[in-house]
Design a protein around this motif. Structure first.
Motif, PDB file in Angstrom:
ATOM      1  N   ASP A   1      37.013  40.453  30.279  1.00 23.60           N
ATOM      2  CA  ASP A   1      35.763  40.473  31.293  1.00 23.60           C
ATOM      3  C   ASP A   1      35.339  38.989  31.626  1.00 23.60           C
ATOM      4  N   GLU A   2      35.292  38.153  30.747  1.00 22.96           N
ATOM      5  CA  GLU A   2      35.027  36.676  30.943  1.00 22.96           C
ATOM      6  C   GLU A   2      35.898  35.952  31.506  1.00 22.96           C
ATOM      7  N   ILE A   3      37.494  36.165  31.294  1.00 29.93           N
ATOM      8  CA  ILE A   3      38.131  35.260  31.880  1.00 29.93           C
ATOM      9  C   ILE A   3      38.586  35.808  33.304  1.00 29.93           C
ATOM     10  N   ALA A   4      38.411  37.014  33.541  1.00 24.10           N
ATOM     11  CA  ALA A   4      38.579  37.740  34.925  1.00 24.10           C
ATOM     12  C   ALA A   4      39.723  37.303  35.486  1.00 24.10           C
ATOM     13  N   GLY A   5      40.864  37.386  34.717  1.00 21.28           N
ATOM     14  CA  GLY A   5      42.369  36.979  35.147  1.00 21.28           C
ATOM     15  C   GLY A   5      42.462  35.438  35.603  1.00 21.28           C
ATOM     16  N   ALA A   6      41.627  34.756  35.392  1.00 20.65           N
ATOM     17  CA  ALA A   6      41.708  33.225  35.574  1.00 20.65           C
ATOM     18  C   ALA A   6      42.723  32.718  34.813  1.00 20.65           C
ATOM     19  N   ALA A   7      43.236  33.178  33.431  1.00 23.84           N
ATOM     20  CA  ALA A   7      44.234  32.652  32.794  1.00 23.84           C
ATOM     21  C   ALA A   7      44.848  33.852  31.800  1.00 23.84           C
ATOM     22  N   PRO A   8      46.037  33.858  31.561  1.00 27.11           N
ATOM     23  CA  PRO A   8      46.626  34.691  30.722  1.00 27.11           C
ATOM     24  C   PRO A   8      46.141  34.673  29.384  1.00 27.11           C
ATOM     25  N   LEU A   9      45.754  35.937  28.866  1.00 30.65           N
ATOM     26  CA  LEU A   9      45.181  35.915  27.641  1.00 30.65           C
ATOM     27  C   LEU A   9      46.008  36.489  26.556  1.00 30.65           C
TER      28      LEU A   9
ATOM     29  N   ARG B   1      33.927  28.371  28.804  1.00 31.32           N
ATOM     30  CA  ARG B   1      34.397  27.018  28.620  1.00 31.32           C
ATOM     31  C   ARG B   1      35.573  26.771  29.023  1.00 31.32           C
ATOM     32  N   LEU B   2      36.476  27.666  28.400  1.00 32.40           N
ATOM     33  CA  LEU B   2      38.092  27.576  28.640  1.00 32.40           C
ATOM     34  C   LEU B   2      38.340  28.000  30.152  1.00 32.40           C
ATOM     35  N   ARG B   3      37.783  28.924  30.567  1.00 30.19           N
ATOM     36  CA  ARG B   3      37.989  29.115  32.126  1.00 30.19           C
ATOM     37  C   ARG B   3      37.750  28.051  33.126  1.00 30.19           C
ATOM     38  N   SER B   4      36.431  27.470  32.557  1.00 26.35           N
ATOM     39  CA  SER B   4      35.831  26.327  33.641  1.00 26.35           C
ATOM     40  C   SER B   4      36.994  25.196  33.530  1.00 26.35           C
ATOM     41  N   ALA B   5      37.426  25.048  32.157  1.00 27.54           N
ATOM     42  CA  ALA B   5      38.265  23.816  32.174  1.00 27.54           C
ATOM     43  C   ALA B   5      39.553  23.789  32.634  1.00 27.54           C
ATOM     44  N   GLY B   6      40.156  25.208  32.892  1.00 29.35           N
ATOM     45  CA  GLY B   6      41.347  25.469  33.600  1.00 29.35           C
ATOM     46  C   GLY B   6      42.380  25.254  32.659  1.00 29.35           C
ATOM     47  N   VAL B   7      42.230  26.280  31.417  1.00 31.61           N
ATOM     48  CA  VAL B   7      43.283  25.911  30.236  1.00 31.61           C
ATOM     49  C   VAL B   7      44.556  26.995  30.973  1.00 31.61           C
ATOM     50  N   ASP B   8      45.489  26.809  30.400  1.00 31.57           N
ATOM     51  CA  ASP B   8      46.862  27.415  30.808  1.00 31.57           C
ATOM     52  C   ASP B   8      46.834  28.865  30.401  1.00 31.57           C
ATOM     53  N   ALA B   9      46.294  29.201  28.962  1.00 28.91           N
ATOM     54  CA  ALA B   9      46.189  30.342  28.445  1.00 28.91           C
ATOM     55  C   ALA B   9      45.131  30.309  27.475  1.00 28.91           C
ATOM     56  N   VAL B  10      44.335  31.530  26.985  1.00 31.76           N
ATOM     57  CA  VAL B  10      43.498  31.695  26.022  1.00 31.76           C
ATOM     58  C   VAL B  10      44.216  32.570  25.069  1.00 31.76           C
ATOM     59  N   GLY B  11      43.825  31.953  23.669  1.00 30.90           N
ATOM     60  CA  GLY B  11      44.561  32.625  22.652  1.00 30.90           C
ATOM     61  C   GLY B  11      43.540  33.098  21.704  1.00 30.90           C
ATOM     62  N   LEU B  12      43.172  34.648  21.821  1.00 25.08           N
ATOM     63  CA  LEU B  12      42.131  35.085  21.274  1.00 25.08           C
ATOM     64  C   LEU B  12      42.693  35.701  19.948  1.00 25.08           C
ATOM     65  N   LEU B  13      41.686  35.716  18.907  1.00 27.13           N
ATOM     66  CA  LEU B  13      41.990  36.502  17.750  1.00 27.13           C
ATOM     67  C   LEU B  13      43.450  35.984  17.159  1.00 27.13           C
ATOM     68  N   GLY B  14      43.762  34.441  17.265  1.00 24.96           N
ATOM     69  CA  GLY B  14      44.585  33.722  16.378  1.00 24.96           C
ATOM     70  C   GLY B  14      43.782  33.409  14.957  1.00 24.96           C
TER      71      GLY B  14
END
Length: 300
Positions: free
Chosen positions: A67-75, A32-45
């Protein structure tokens, strides 16, 4: 590395009652985050309950997300731990798996001094091999970074930004201005606390580190873009429309509410890690009623 400007969206980490990561549900959230085009994903906050997960559980979540974000946004991934050597190992894990940046909170049992915090961050930055964002979250860590300490850490190679809590609008905007005068150009100044973050974003903060953005990225991106485009009226209109959600966050805590929302919206079914309890049936009904009354354009 410079942190991207805009929306950093922080999803929950769906797990079963034994702490095993639900890879299917986490993929759905990250997609959902990748499709929306977020600027970054914050995992494990904090919303991703990093401190309740083992090193292996964190690795699993990170592998799924990379694997899911596949480089579409910084993690950006939480690497906080009680011990400095453990935080170094978590940062090394994140580096090897493919994270872009680490989010380091000064979690502790014995309250840290500023010198101890400085050494902790400097060591993880030096030995972990991962750019770091300072995580100032005194509501949970009981440690507050002074502007002087942030300025000192901003000079350490590999420390690239800070995620600060937002509060009363005037105080937060003043805090932003104070930090801006102390840190090098390009050092990221971001804020969390969804219901108070509009003021610093309008004032020019670099990043909204968002709990709601991890579940409803569309509306949060619209607020960020309006603020970035200096359309204060539109940003305020959208933020006001989310007022009932902000009230839920204030009443029940954002963590408990987003777990309930994820299930109500059919995105993920998971309970927060024990000893945190899910919302009561009455509170959950309240959340469902609020979500049901939101305009459909907001619930995307």
């Amino acid at each position: 590395m410079a942190l991207p400007k805009g929306l950093a969206a922080f999803p929950i980490t769906p797990c079963d009652r034994h702490g095993r990561v639900d890879a299917v549900a986490l993929r759905r959230l990250v997609a959902r985050l990748r499709s929306a085009g977020v600027d970054a994903v914050g995992l494990l906050g904090s919303t991703g309950t990093f401190m309740y997960l083992t090193r292996e559980q964190r690795r699993t979540a990170l592998e799924v997300a990379v694997d899911e974000i596949a480089g579409a946004a910084p993690l950006m991934v939480g690497v906080g731990a009680l011990r400095t050597d453990d935080a170094v190992e978590l940062a090394r894990d994140a580096t090897s798996i493919g994270a872009s940046c680490g989010l380091l909170a000064p979690v502790s049992y014995t309250p840290l001094t500023e010198d101890e915090a400085f050494e902790h961050y400097s060591t993880v930055a030096r030995e972990g091999g991962l750019p770091l964002c300072i995580y100032d979250n005194p509501g949970t860590t009981h440690f507050r970074f002074s502007p002087e300490l942030i300025a000192r850490l901003s000079q350490v190679p590999g420390i690239v930004g800070v995620k600060s809590p937002s509060g009363l609008s005037g105080e937060t905007v003043a805090h932003l201005g104070d930090l801006r005068a102390r840190v090098p150009a390009g050092f990221s100044l971001g804020y969390s606390g969804d219901w108070n973050v509009l003021a610093p974003m309008i004032a020019g903060a670099d990043v909204w580190h968002s709990v709601l953005g991890g579940l409803l990225p569309g509306i949060c991106l619209r607020i960020v873009r309006a603020a970035q485009n200096h359309d204060e009226a539109e940003a305020r209109r959208l933020d006001t429309a989310l007022g009932p959600v902000w009230e839920l966050f204030r009443t029940y805590s954002s963590l408990r509410v987003v777990y309930a929302m994820a299930e109500i919206l059919g995105i993920a079914r998971a309970a927060p890690p024990r000893p945190i309890l899910p919302l009561s049936d009455t509170a959950r009904s309240h959340v469902a009623d609020v979500i049901g009354r939101l305009p459909s354009e907001l619930v995307v």
